[in-house]
Design a protein around this motif. Sequence first.
Motif, mmCIF file in Angstrom:
data_model
loop_
_atom_site.group_PDB
_atom_site.id
_atom_site.type_symbol
_atom_site.label_atom_id
_atom_site.label_comp_id
_atom_site.label_asym_id
_atom_site.label_seq_id
_atom_site.Cartn_x
_atom_site.Cartn_y
_atom_site.Cartn_z
ATOM 1 N N THR A 202 11.346 -6.122 -2.749
ATOM 2 C CA THR A 202 11.184 -5.048 -2.061
ATOM 3 C C THR A 202 10.123 -4.826 -2.868
ATOM 4 N N PHE A 203 10.072 -4.528 -4.171
ATOM 5 C CA PHE A 203 9.126 -3.307 -4.429
ATOM 6 C C PHE A 203 7.757 -4.058 -4.903
ATOM 7 N N GLY A 204 7.846 -5.832 -4.958
ATOM 8 C CA GLY A 204 6.246 -6.477 -4.518
ATOM 9 C C GLY A 204 5.807 -5.923 -2.441
ATOM 10 N N CYS A 205 6.406 -5.359 -2.260
ATOM 11 C CA CYS A 205 6.300 -5.806 -0.886
ATOM 12 C C CYS A 205 4.479 -4.715 -0.459
ATOM 13 N N HIS A 206 3.549 -5.662 0.287
ATOM 14 C CA HIS A 206 2.301 -5.637 0.418
ATOM 15 C C HIS A 206 1.908 -3.606 0.958
ATOM 16 N N SER A 207 2.766 -3.759 2.147
ATOM 17 C CA SER A 207 3.331 -2.455 2.078
ATOM 18 C C SER A 207 3.683 -1.342 1.314
ATOM 19 N N LEU A 208 4.496 -1.351 0.875
ATOM 20 C CA LEU A 208 4.740 -0.595 -0.235
ATOM 21 C C LEU A 208 3.995 -0.652 -1.360
ATOM 22 N N ARG A 209 3.469 -1.273 -2.122
ATOM 23 C CA ARG A 209 1.823 -1.464 -2.937
ATOM 24 C C ARG A 209 0.442 -0.221 -1.831
ATOM 25 N N HIS A 210 0.601 -0.659 -0.930
ATOM 26 C CA HIS A 210 -0.803 0.067 -0.052
ATOM 27 C C HIS A 210 0.473 1.994 0.102
ATOM 28 N N LEU A 211 1.155 1.969 0.122
ATOM 29 C CA LEU A 211 1.824 3.552 0.739
ATOM 30 C C LEU A 211 1.760 3.964 -0.781
ATOM 31 N N VAL A 212 2.391 3.449 -1.557
ATOM 32 C CA VAL A 212 2.667 4.010 -3.704
ATOM 33 C C VAL A 212 1.614 4.439 -3.970
ATOM 34 N N GLY A 213 0.439 4.094 -3.522
ATOM 35 C CA GLY A 213 -0.775 4.084 -3.676
ATOM 36 C C GLY A 213 -2.165 3.250 -4.181
ATOM 37 N N GLY A 214 -2.003 2.130 -3.604
ATOM 38 C CA GLY A 214 -3.270 1.963 -2.660
ATOM 39 C C GLY A 214 -4.281 1.655 -1.820
ATOM 40 N N TYR A 215 -3.516 2.966 -0.942
ATOM 41 C CA TYR A 215 -4.760 4.124 0.108
ATOM 42 C C TYR A 215 -5.657 4.508 -0.578
ATOM 43 N N LEU A 216 -5.731 5.267 -2.229
ATOM 44 C CA LEU A 216 -6.157 6.235 -2.433
ATOM 45 C C LEU A 216 -7.288 5.525 -3.459
ATOM 46 N N ASP A 217 -8.531 5.742 -3.124
ATOM 47 C CA ASP A 217 -9.742 5.043 -3.896
ATOM 48 C C ASP A 217 -10.014 5.908 -5.270
ATOM 49 N N ARG A 218 -8.946 6.986 -5.246
ATOM 50 C CA ARG A 218 -8.943 7.750 -7.205
ATOM 51 C C ARG A 218 -7.483 7.542 -7.870
ATOM 52 N N LEU A 219 -7.431 6.569 -7.291
ATOM 53 C CA LEU A 219 -6.103 6.618 -7.791
ATOM 54 C C LEU A 219 -5.621 7.239 -9.397
ATOM 55 N N SER A 220 -7.044 7.089 -10.757
ATOM 56 C CA SER A 220 -7.107 8.067 -11.665
ATOM 57 C C SER A 220 -6.738 9.136 -11.594
ATOM 58 N N ARG A 221 -6.770 9.857 -10.748
ATOM 59 C CA ARG A 221 -6.458 11.639 -10.479
ATOM 60 C C ARG A 221 -4.863 11.406 -10.242
ATOM 61 N N ASN A 222 -4.192 10.522 -9.789
ATOM 62 C CA ASN A 222 -2.869 10.586 -10.089
ATOM 63 C C ASN A 222 -1.791 9.571 -10.760
ATOM 64 N N PRO A 223 -2.155 10.011 -11.618
ATOM 65 C CA PRO A 223 -1.043 9.070 -13.163
ATOM 66 C C PRO A 223 -0.138 8.732 -12.627
ATOM 67 N N VAL A 224 0.749 9.264 -11.537
ATOM 68 C CA VAL A 224 2.523 8.870 -11.151
ATOM 69 C C VAL A 224 2.075 7.312 -10.715
ATOM 70 N N ARG A 225 0.677 8.187 -9.193
ATOM 71 C CA ARG A 225 1.200 6.900 -8.148
ATOM 72 C C ARG A 225 -0.164 5.721 -8.901
ATOM 73 N N LYS A 226 -0.689 6.077 -9.680
ATOM 74 C CA LYS A 226 -1.611 4.893 -10.504
ATOM 75 C C LYS A 226 -0.197 3.788 -10.831
ATOM 76 N N THR A 227 0.919 4.325 -11.701
ATOM 77 C CA THR A 227 1.579 3.451 -12.603
ATOM 78 C C THR A 227 2.380 2.811 -11.296
ATOM 79 N N ALA A 228 2.644 3.566 -9.943
ATOM 80 C CA ALA A 228 3.758 3.085 -9.335
ATOM 81 C C ALA A 228 3.246 1.789 -8.051
ATOM 82 N N TYR A 229 1.425 1.956 -8.617
ATOM 83 C CA TYR A 229 0.376 0.886 -7.356
ATOM 84 C C TYR A 229 0.840 -0.218 -9.082
ATOM 85 N N ALA A 230 0.675 0.070 -9.634
ATOM 86 C CA ALA A 230 -0.174 -0.923 -10.675
ATOM 87 C C ALA A 230 1.666 -2.217 -11.277
#
Lengths: 276, 266
Positions: free
Chosen positions: B197-225
């Motif tokens: 579930t945590f590797g789901c492509h949709s989850l990956r998108h929703l937690v941070g993948g939709y952002l183009d500038r992840l570096s401005r949001n460290p929590v989302r950046k970690t979640a995306y990683a």
Amino acid sequence: MTASVSQSIVESGQRAAERSDASAGGVAKKATFKVWRGDSNGGKLETYTTEVSEGMVVLDAIHQIQSESANDLAVRWNCKAGKCGSCSAEVNGMPKLMCMTRLNDLDLSEPVTVEPMRAFPPVRDLVTDVSWNFEVKKRITKFTPRAPDVADGTWRMDQADVDRVQEFRKCIECFLCQDVCHVLRDHNKHDSFIGPRFLTYTAALEMHPLDTVDRTAELKEAHGIGYCNITKCCTKVCPEGITITDNAIIPLKERVVDEHYDPLRALVRLFRRKSQ
Amino acid sequence: MGVDVVQIRRRGWGETMRRDAWWIQPAIVFLILSSFLVYATWAAFQNAHYEYGNYLSPFYSPLLFGDSASAWFGPKPLRWPALLPFSPALIILPFPAGFRFTCYYYRGAYYKAFWADPPSCTVGEPRKGYRGERSFPLIIQNIHRYFLYFALIFLIFLGHDAWKSMWFTDEVGKTHFGIGLGTLLLTANVILLGGYTFGCHSLRHLVGGYLDRLSRNPVRKTAYACASCFNRVHMRWAWCSLFMVAFCDIYVRMLSMGVWTDPRLF
């Protein structure tokens, strides 16, 4: 260039060739190749036998066949290093760069088939007309950066933000991914689907930290992203190892879902517009 | 744009120049998914042997209704259709089933194995027409993220089941901590389902993948990683979790039927 320098270069080349032969073991044997010969009116597989040795790649064998028994065999090639993307063909039914396909990775007890890419019109023998790809590229909305960050007209980007798109920049435009995609290859949807190469190209623009354009509408309609049914064949054949499906196409599909298929998001957008 | 692409003759069904055993992978996928589908449907309709002591089969979790004392809302919903045999699994199974059915990995796998679209890379297809996921019915696959929301909730229930499986009641009615083979299986089940579930492509998108500038949001950046890390081996998580969820049901069923006993480690 002086004569002595020229002589030195020639000798250096000869030594390199000798080293290459020695490292290859120098054991020569006969191998049979079935090469597609024809043009846009049709063609057939012609059989050729040539001597091959360890370390040779398919392109070497094709060149040897060309010099020994088929002087008019048409083949497109350039760098012989897997970087120009010119020598794309189908070796034993799988799209590959001929210059990167080593003969010792193939079963030479049976004839090796070499065909042109099937997703594009044949010009002659192993050469196909890939110009459709260049036309497709023109249809994609260009990179549109935000206003410069500083007065000298430059931008500031975090490396973490460009890491993701740098993977897509490795593409050498060999079009093997386009060739293997069944939407183009078997269903001929060239007029309504841009193919994995250009979805990757769009992803590189769409995810770029400086870009300001939303391409989801064109992805959904004109570029036909919905045709992709995630076979991952494009990822399998990419000689640069780009994770096309997981890192480019599916994230784009999710962005299209955000804008066009997610009722909750549509509701949120509606309320936001009303509150403004 | 008018395009006049003249290709080499289109290949017929199964026709290819590939010399490897390309059919093995879709055949295995077909066999495993068909077997799972048949077994899960059969098990869901049984309405019996889904519980043994502190173990609950994941096919029946959460146990909203049922004859068991641990059912949340009593034996049966009031408005259950008379023609449909009742089983608590039928109420909850559509959600994990929908999650797997619309999963990006499984889609690619079963389009090949069940629909031959294509049978494998560069292998000829049986049909000339193709609509992809652009129109009905496959456009419905875009609902995947909604099934993801349910899958995340189900993880909490399955985690709770794993916790419950660590508490055994003895003959005098006293509850104490213990580990049985069933405990290990139910715990492994929630871990594998979590990985899937945590590797789901949709989850990956929703937690941070939709952002183009992840570096401005460290929590989302970690979640995306983190999601990307799980996503890299999404296929393995998908198959392992599928096997484990079926085996957990078989294990609890066999315990309940008295076919085997649960070895207690301590």
